[in-house]
Structures are given as C-alpha cells and as structure tokens.
Design an enzyme around this catalytic site. Structure first.
Site, PDB file in Angstrom:
ATOM      1  N   CYS A  62      17.478 148.648  40.411  1.00 50.91           N
ATOM      2  CA  CYS A  62      17.359 149.601  41.408  1.00 50.91           C
ATOM      3  C   CYS A  62      17.535 149.254  42.813  1.00 50.91           C
ATOM      4  O   CYS A  62      17.370 147.764  42.988  1.00 50.91           O
ATOM      5  CB  CYS A  62      15.800 150.255  41.551  1.00 50.91           C
ATOM      6  SG  CYS A  62      15.539 151.109  39.869  1.00 50.91           S
ATOM      7  N   ARG A  79      23.591 145.937  41.590  1.00 55.44           N
ATOM      8  CA  ARG A  79      22.125 145.622  40.919  1.00 55.44           C
ATOM      9  C   ARG A  79      22.160 146.372  39.616  1.00 55.44           C
ATOM     10  O   ARG A  79      21.264 146.120  38.989  1.00 55.44           O
ATOM     11  CB  ARG A  79      21.157 146.082  41.886  1.00 55.44           C
ATOM     12  CG  ARG A  79      20.990 145.360  43.155  1.00 55.44           C
ATOM     13  CD  ARG A  79      20.153 145.889  44.106  1.00 55.44           C
ATOM     14  NE  ARG A  79      18.709 145.904  43.831  1.00 55.44           N
ATOM     15  CZ  ARG A  79      18.087 145.037  43.981  1.00 55.44           C
ATOM     16  NH1 ARG A  79      18.421 143.566  44.518  1.00 55.44           N
ATOM     17  NH2 ARG A  79      16.755 144.862  43.547  1.00 55.44           N
ATOM     18  N   TRP A 114      17.860 152.227  38.287  1.00 51.43           N
ATOM     19  CA  TRP A 114      18.278 151.481  36.947  1.00 51.43           C
ATOM     20  C   TRP A 114      16.980 151.811  36.113  1.00 51.43           C
ATOM     21  O   TRP A 114      15.875 151.155  36.360  1.00 51.43           O
ATOM     22  CB  TRP A 114      18.612 150.089  37.153  1.00 51.43           C
ATOM     23  CG  TRP A 114      19.019 149.303  36.003  1.00 51.43           C
ATOM     24  CD1 TRP A 114      20.466 149.490  35.664  1.00 51.43           C
ATOM     25  CD2 TRP A 114      18.637 148.385  34.996  1.00 51.43           C
ATOM     26  NE1 TRP A 114      20.648 148.635  34.496  1.00 51.43           N
ATOM     27  CE2 TRP A 114      19.685 147.983  34.301  1.00 51.43           C
ATOM     28  CE3 TRP A 114      17.187 148.123  34.866  1.00 51.43           C
ATOM     29  CZ2 TRP A 114      19.343 147.226  33.115  1.00 51.43           C
ATOM     30  CZ3 TRP A 114      17.035 147.150  33.729  1.00 51.43           C
ATOM     31  CH2 TRP A 114      18.039 146.523  32.839  1.00 51.43           C
ATOM     32  N   ASN A 143      11.445 150.674  43.766  1.00 48.42           N
ATOM     33  CA  ASN A 143      11.912 149.719  42.684  1.00 48.42           C
ATOM     34  C   ASN A 143      10.799 148.719  42.303  1.00 48.42           C
ATOM     35  O   ASN A 143      10.001 148.391  43.241  1.00 48.42           O
ATOM     36  CB  ASN A 143      12.944 148.727  43.426  1.00 48.42           C
ATOM     37  CG  ASN A 143      13.395 147.364  42.940  1.00 48.42           C
ATOM     38  OD1 ASN A 143      13.347 147.418  41.490  1.00 48.42           O
ATOM     39  ND2 ASN A 143      13.733 146.582  43.852  1.00 48.42           N
ATOM     40  N   GLY A 144      10.420 148.833  40.884  1.00 50.09           N
ATOM     41  CA  GLY A 144       9.591 148.054  40.553  1.00 50.09           C
ATOM     42  C   GLY A 144       8.974 148.836  39.280  1.00 50.09           C
ATOM     43  O   GLY A 144       9.459 149.693  38.703  1.00 50.09           O
ATOM     44  N   GLU A 150      23.170 127.410  22.000  1.00 52.92           N
ATOM     45  CA  GLU A 150      23.337 128.173  23.377  1.00 52.92           C
ATOM     46  C   GLU A 150      23.883 127.070  24.521  1.00 52.92           C
ATOM     47  O   GLU A 150      24.622 127.743  25.132  1.00 52.92           O
ATOM     48  CB  GLU A 150      21.716 128.520  23.910  1.00 52.92           C
ATOM     49  CG  GLU A 150      22.047 129.384  25.024  1.00 52.92           C
ATOM     50  CD  GLU A 150      22.713 130.597  25.037  1.00 52.92           C
ATOM     51  OE1 GLU A 150      23.542 130.985  24.045  1.00 52.92           O
ATOM     52  OE2 GLU A 150      22.986 131.154  26.202  1.00 52.92           O
ATOM     53  N   LYS A 210      27.196 128.138  26.195  1.00 49.73           N
ATOM     54  CA  LYS A 210      27.666 128.313  27.737  1.00 49.73           C
ATOM     55  C   LYS A 210      28.591 127.369  28.177  1.00 49.73           C
ATOM     56  O   LYS A 210      29.320 128.232  29.010  1.00 49.73           O
ATOM     57  CB  LYS A 210      26.149 127.925  28.493  1.00 49.73           C
ATOM     58  CG  LYS A 210      25.129 128.853  28.347  1.00 49.73           C
ATOM     59  CD  LYS A 210      25.115 130.075  29.302  1.00 49.73           C
ATOM     60  CE  LYS A 210      25.769 131.243  28.373  1.00 49.73           C
ATOM     61  NZ  LYS A 210      24.941 132.182  27.686  1.00 49.73           N
ATOM     62  N   GLU A 255      32.075 128.770  27.002  1.00 51.17           N
ATOM     63  CA  GLU A 255      32.663 130.122  27.610  1.00 51.17           C
ATOM     64  C   GLU A 255      33.103 129.997  28.896  1.00 51.17           C
ATOM     65  O   GLU A 255      33.803 130.883  29.351  1.00 51.17           O
ATOM     66  CB  GLU A 255      31.538 131.169  27.338  1.00 51.17           C
ATOM     67  CG  GLU A 255      30.270 131.217  27.937  1.00 51.17           C
ATOM     68  CD  GLU A 255      29.565 132.467  27.700  1.00 51.17           C
ATOM     69  OE1 GLU A 255      29.863 133.655  27.252  1.00 51.17           O
ATOM     70  OE2 GLU A 255      28.017 132.369  27.414  1.00 51.17           O
ATOM     71  N   HIS A 290      25.269 114.117   8.408  1.00 54.58           N
ATOM     72  CA  HIS A 290      26.051 115.094   7.411  1.00 54.58           C
ATOM     73  C   HIS A 290      27.371 115.301   7.833  1.00 54.58           C
ATOM     74  O   HIS A 290      28.021 116.299   7.186  1.00 54.58           O
ATOM     75  CB  HIS A 290      25.262 116.232   6.910  1.00 54.58           C
ATOM     76  CG  HIS A 290      23.909 115.896   6.352  1.00 54.58           C
ATOM     77  ND1 HIS A 290      23.607 115.046   5.351  1.00 54.58           N
ATOM     78  CD2 HIS A 290      22.574 115.946   7.023  1.00 54.58           C
ATOM     79  CE1 HIS A 290      22.533 114.877   5.005  1.00 54.58           C
ATOM     80  NE2 HIS A 290      21.729 115.456   6.098  1.00 54.58           N
ATOM     81  N   LYS A 306      31.624 141.802  29.149  1.00 54.96           N
ATOM     82  CA  LYS A 306      30.199 141.651  29.200  1.00 54.96           C
ATOM     83  C   LYS A 306      29.585 142.396  28.108  1.00 54.96           C
ATOM     84  O   LYS A 306      28.591 142.152  27.334  1.00 54.96           O
ATOM     85  CB  LYS A 306      29.705 142.073  30.647  1.00 54.96           C
ATOM     86  CG  LYS A 306      28.129 141.901  30.731  1.00 54.96           C
ATOM     87  CD  LYS A 306      27.723 140.696  31.154  1.00 54.96           C
ATOM     88  CE  LYS A 306      26.218 140.484  31.134  1.00 54.96           C
ATOM     89  NZ  LYS A 306      25.992 139.163  30.924  1.00 54.96           N
TER      90      LYS A 306
HETATM   91  C1  F6R Z   1      27.254 134.984  25.858  1.00 50.39           C
HETATM   92  C2  F6R Z   1      27.343 136.335  25.731  1.00 50.39           C
HETATM   93  C3  F6R Z   1      27.401 136.765  24.447  1.00 50.39           C
HETATM   94  C4  F6R Z   1      26.482 137.765  24.080  1.00 50.39           C
HETATM   95  C5  F6R Z   1      26.945 138.770  23.063  1.00 50.39           C
HETATM   96  C6  F6R Z   1      26.012 139.859  22.468  1.00 50.39           C
HETATM   97  O1  F6R Z   1      26.890 134.392  27.297  1.00 50.39           O
HETATM   98  O2  F6R Z   1      26.715 136.893  26.744  1.00 50.39           O
HETATM   99  O3  F6R Z   1      27.481 135.967  23.317  1.00 50.39           O
HETATM  100  O4  F6R Z   1      25.223 137.393  23.857  1.00 50.39           O
HETATM  101  O5  F6R Z   1      28.082 139.261  23.320  1.00 50.39           O
HETATM  102  O6  F6R Z   1      25.716 140.839  23.518  1.00 50.39           O
HETATM  103  P1  F6R Z   1      24.606 141.539  23.500  1.00 50.39           P
HETATM  104  O7  F6R Z   1      23.303 140.993  23.877  1.00 50.39           O
HETATM  105  O8  F6R Z   1      24.837 142.629  24.711  1.00 50.39           O
HETATM  106  O9  F6R Z   1      24.586 142.282  22.271  1.00 50.39           O
END
Ligand code: F6R
Length: 616
Positions: free
Chosen positions: A2, A27, A74, A98-99, A489, A493, A496, A512, A611
């Site tokens: 928001c 945002r 949002w 917002n909140g 993870e 990170k 990517e 192993h 994304k």
């Molecule tokens: C990595 C990342 C992706 C998502 C994956 C699933 O930083 O963001 O690996 O986690 O594409 O996306 P969602 O959570 O939107 O289903």
C-alpha cells in the site's frame, strides 16, 4: 504494501497525488483511489488495476481542489476490487490506510450494532466510521481542524495494530490529519504546502525537507504548520531534515538494490506476519487467520507441502517443524515432480501449497492433482486472491509486502514464520503439547524481529567475507537438521544472483560423495550454530579442514572454538533452536548479495529469471 499520499497547499491536488502514487508503484498494488475536498464537498474516485485506470477515471470526472488523499492498495483484507479500494468514506470523512487493524472484527461488530452499514470488506472502513462518529459528537469544539484532530485521536485510542493513516473531512478544508504506528509515514514540508507519503520518492518533486513521524504520533497538517502530538496528546517538536537522495535512490530507501532493502525489511515483514495471529497470554493461535477450519486441523493425518525453488526450501523446514512439534507425518515435495508422478493423496491429507506469488504453474498443477483425490489444500502465499489462493480450501497469507528483487528474501523468512505458526496451531488443536509449550514457541517467534536486527548489524563482516571469496567459481553449503534447507537456500541465492556454481548438501551426506570435491580451492559454507547438531556439524567442518578445504562458518555469537577454526565467520545471536533458520538466513542472503555486488551482476533482475513463473 500500500502507498499513501496526501496533499494540502495551493496546487491542484490530483496531479500531485497521482504523481506521488506513481513513485510508490514499486510497493505493489492492485487498485488505487483519490479523495478531494473542494467547496462542493468531498469527491472520491477509485479504480481497479493500474494507475492509468485511476488517471482515466479522474479525467472522466475532473476533480478540482487543493486538499486530497490518494492510495494504492495491496490487498490484505478483502478482495482487490473497487469497493475495497481506498479512500473509504463515512459522512464527511475520508480515510486512506496502510497496515492492518488487529481488532477490526471486534470494532466492526460494535459499529454494526450502533447502526453503521459497511460498504467494503476492509479493516480500513472501520477507521472512517469511528472518526465520523466522534466528529459528529464533538460539536462543541469550535475550530474544524481541532475538532477533526480530536475525532482522530479518540478513534486511534480504540485501534490496535499497524497503521499509517491520512484523513480529511469536507467540513475542515484546511486540515489534513496523519497518524502512524508501525507503518511508514513521512511528511514533506514545502512553501505554504505539505505533502505526506508512505515513502520519500513521492515527495521529492515538491520538497527535500522532510519529517519522519514516529510510532504513536498523530499530526495536524495545515498550509503553514505541522502540529505533531504523541500518543498522550503532548506536543512534539521536530525539525525537518534535508534529503540528499536522487529519486531512484529514494525508491530503494537509499539502498543500492531492492534485494538489499528487502533483506533489511525482514524484521518488519515478520512483525507484520505475526501481528494479530496469536495471543501470547493464552498461547492460542487464531484459527481464522490461518485459513484452516478447526475440524481439518484436528482430523488431518499428514501434512504434505508442495512448492518450487525457495518456497520448497521453506517447506523442508516446515516439514521439520510439523514432525517435531505437531508429531504428524509430513513431506515436502517439489511441485514440478509431484505433478508428473502418481502421488497418493487421501481426504485426510492437508496439502500446503507454498508460493510467494501464488501463481506458480507447477504448484498450481500439483494442487489440482491433490484436490482431484479429495485432499484439502491450504495456500500459503504472499498475494491475496492469487490463483493458488483462489482454488485452495483456505489461504494463510504472509504479510511480507511486495518483493521486487527476483531473489526471494523476505518472502522466504515470512514463509518460515507462517510454517511455525501453522505447526503451533496443529499442536494446539491436536493437544500434542502443553499450553506452556505453545507459549514458549510463540514467545521465541516474538523475539525474532529484534534478534534479526542484530544479525543485520553485522552486514560489514559478511561483506568482508564476500570480498575475500567473490571470485570463487564454486561454493559448497553444508547444514544439518534445520540447517539443511538453509544450505540449499544459501546455495540457490548465491547461484541465482552471482552466477557462481553452488551446491547445498546435508552435512551428513558429505562422506557419500561431495567430499571428493574438497581441496584448497573449494570454499565450504558450514551452517554450524550451537544447536543439538553442533558437535556433528563440527566434525564435518573438521573433515573439510583436514582436506585443506576453506571453511566459511555461520556460527553462534561467542563461539570461541569456531573462531579458532576459521577467520571467515558470520555470527548470529544465541537463540532458540526452532527459530535459528530465520536468523541464519540473513548472513546467507547477505553473502550472496555482496558476492554478486562485488562481481557486478544484475542483482535485482538476474539473467534468465522471472519473479513469477506461470509456465512450467
Ligand atoms: C528464488 C526464487 C524462486 C521461487 C520459485 C517459486 O529466489 O524466488 O526459486 O521461490 O520460483 O516461486 P513462488 O514462491 O512464487 O511459487
């Protein structure tokens, strides 16, 4: 999450509001609206979708006036549609917010009992009605501005939760009231004009002199003055400060990248995800907030997570907590695999579809296949009314706010928080642990934001480690227990955003196979907090060192033994074992971030990645 803008001055308000809202687009939003006061009264225009729709609506119905408020919504409570878009109105009052108002259900019931009719499903509309009711009663206060301020102060005293509010009244054409608690609000002070907004970029075209409102404060803004009061009604003196940022820097809150900003937003995102979801006094999790009917929670035989990427890693931690705390069989599966297997689901399975976007094609398909066999589905997502939330039997929303950086950070840690809440809820409904045990878990969760702020304060130490290692082409990540999903993870990170080759492994798997990779060239990140796996993980670390491997350790503050083993040490505060993954995520995210930044890759939009992955 928001965006708010408010304006009072000598310009036409609508263009200022639309310009401000555009600068807050980052945002995230799904609808928008403005309210303007002029001699004819109060006019409100709202539109679903992009700001262009609102711009068109304000062209079709021109709004003239120098006092106004605007909002990009949002959605968190109520679907993203026109009736839920802000501003919300009650009589002469209009409000943008917002909140999240925590006690909205209780206040709504009281307002309905007093004869109020609601037009939206939002928590915000309550604020408009409360202010209107107090305004109507304060007829003996002579000055309209003072009357409005008092009406808002009385309303705020009834609210619990997070808010940034901008409020106006058609009978007080020279006043704009703003208030803040836990959600951001900044005031821009111009020449005979004031502008308020959720963030600095919305102000910079008009002024660089700003005042940040503090939690619990309310302010009466007029053309020539800003009159701030604290929560007890005492006057607060605060001088404006000058902002030197460029508009683009300002959008990122002064951070170099959205990803870094989002890493630093995590304590706040976690607070938002926890807010209103449980009572620490009773140790009870609020069932309606989690989207699972109590009968399902009581009768479920298995909790089966489906997800992709980072959400899958969160699911591996979720499985751990469901088994350990709720003592239920649990599995975490890659959605892209499940959909092409012949998995067996039953009506007593609870499928938790974890997806920050709520749109991931593979996760959606896995959900459909589980539903076809009669399993119940809970969507765990950050986006209200997203595709997965719509088809699921219930939805549990993280309140991370929009994530702009492609690499998921705050969406991941808020998923972890949601999973711990889910496990605690199952504990409660199945009576597996005592109330005191539930209180302890919830108490540990409440501490996370402040502990995480401490993790963030060692950013320069992590930056130094990244500086030493950013040219490496390979990196191995090892973890045990809850450290294993983090190893996966951390590696994801790094690869990517920095394009380095990285692999995450369960520390116990070293012997192993992966141990063959260890030589003096191979840096190994070992997640080794002082938890119940510490001794075993330490042995793995020694095995790496014995083969001249280079150890980078995520360790507990004050661990002298670890200090003697490696100079590349990134510490997290001493914490309960359960919440360790939330804290250890921070140095892993920062390590990936600074490595990428030193390499000069496109951190926020790494190559080949999207994304939201709506294709398989
Ligand atoms: C990595 C990342 C992706 C998502 C994956 C699933 O930083 O963001 O690996 O986690 O594409 O996306 P969602 O959570 O939107 O289903």
């Amino acid at each position: 999450m928001c965006g708010i803008v408010g304006y009072l001055g000598n310009r036409q308000a609508v263009p200022v509001l639309l310009d401000g809202l555009r600068r807050l687009e980052y945002r995230g939003y799904d609808s928008a609206g403005v309210a303007i006061v002029n001699p004819q009264g109060l006019a409100v225009v709202r539109a679903v979708g992009k700001l262009d729709n609102l711009t068109q609506a304000t062209t079709d119905e021109p709004l003239v006036g120098c006092l106004g408020i605007g909002h990009t919504r949002w959605a968190t409570h109520g679907r993203p549609n026109q009736r839920n878009a802000h501003p919300h109105r009650s009589g002469p009052i209009a409000v943008v917010h917002n909140g999240i108002i925590e006690n909205h259900l209780e206040l709504k019931a009281q307002l309905i009992a007093s004869g109020v009719k609601f037009e939206s499903d939002t928590d915000t509309e309550i604020v408009a009605h409360l202010v209107d009711q107090h305004w109507s009663k304060l007829t003996d206060v002579g000055k309209a501005e003072e009357r409005l301020l008092q009406a808002v102060q009385l309303s705020l005293a009834q609210l619990r939760g997070a808010y940034a509010l901008a409020i106006l009244c058609e009978e007080a054409p020279d006043a704009l009231i703003v208030a803040k608690n836990a959600s951001p609000l900044v005031l821009g002070i111009g020449n005979e004009e004031v502008i308020c907004a959720s963030d600095i970029p919305a102000l910079l075209n008009y002024t660089r002199d700003v005042i940040f409102l503090e939690d619990g404060e309310v302010a009466l803004l007029t053309r020539g003055a800003v009159n701030i009061k604290d929560s007890s009604g005492n006057a607060v003196e605060r001088s404006p400060q000058r902002i030197a940022w460029s508009p683009v820097q300002a959008e990122k809150g002064g951070y170099k990248h959205f990803m870094l900003k989002e890493i630093f937003e995590q304590p706040r995102a976690i607070e938002d995800t926890l807010r209103g979801r449980f009572s620490l006094e009773t140790g009870e999790v609020v069932a309606s907030e989690l989207g699972i009917p109590v009968e399902i929670a009581r009768n479920v035989d298995r909790v089966y997570f489906v997800a992709c990427g980072t959400s899958y890693h969160a699911s591996l931690a979720g499985r751990h907590w469901i088994e350990q705390l709720a003592r239920l069989p649990s599995q975490a599966e890659l959605a892209s695999e499940v959909r092409y297997r012949a998995p067996v689901f039953t009506e007593r399975d609870l499928i938790v579809a974890v997806s920050q976007s709520g749109e991931t094609a593979d996760t959606l398909a896995a959900v459909q296949s589980a539903q076809a066999q009669g399993a119940k589905v809970l969507a765990l997502t950050n986006v209200l009314d997203s595709a997965i939330a719509r088809i699921a039997d219930g939805a549990f929303y993280t309140h991370a706010g929009p994530e702009i950086g492609v690499a998921s950070t705050k969406a991941f840690t808020t998923q972890l928080v949601a999973m711990l809440l889910l496990a605690t809820f199952l504990v409660q409904e199945r009576e597996v642990l005592s109330k005191d045990a539930s209180k302890k878990i919830l108490g540990d969760l409440v501490e996370v934001p402040s502990l995480m702020r401490r993790c963030l304060s060692i950013r320069s130490e992590v930056q130094d480690v990244a500086k030493r290692w950013h040219q490496t082409e390979h990196m191995l990540f090892l973890g045990r227990g809850l450290g294993f999903p983090l190893a996966l993870e951390g590696a994801l990170k790094l690869k990517e955003i920095s394009y380095a080759h990285a692999e995450g492994y369960a520390a116990g798997e070293m012997k192993h196979g992966p141990i063959a990779l260890i030589d003096e060239e191979m840096p190994v990140v070992v997640i080794a907090p002082q938890d119940s796996n510490y001794e075993k993980t330490l042995s793995n670390l020694q095995e790496v060192k014995a083969r001249d491997g280079q150890v980078l350790a995520i360790a507990t503050e004050g661990d002298q033994q670890m200090k003697s083993l490696t100079e590349d040490i990134m510490v997290i505060p001493n914490c309960s074992e359960l919440v360790m993954p939330l804290l250890a995520s921070v140095p892993l995210q920062l390590l990936a971030y600074y490595t990428a930044d030193f390499k000069g890759t496109d951190v926020d939009q790494p190559r080949n990645l999207a994304k939201t992955v709506t294709v398989e």
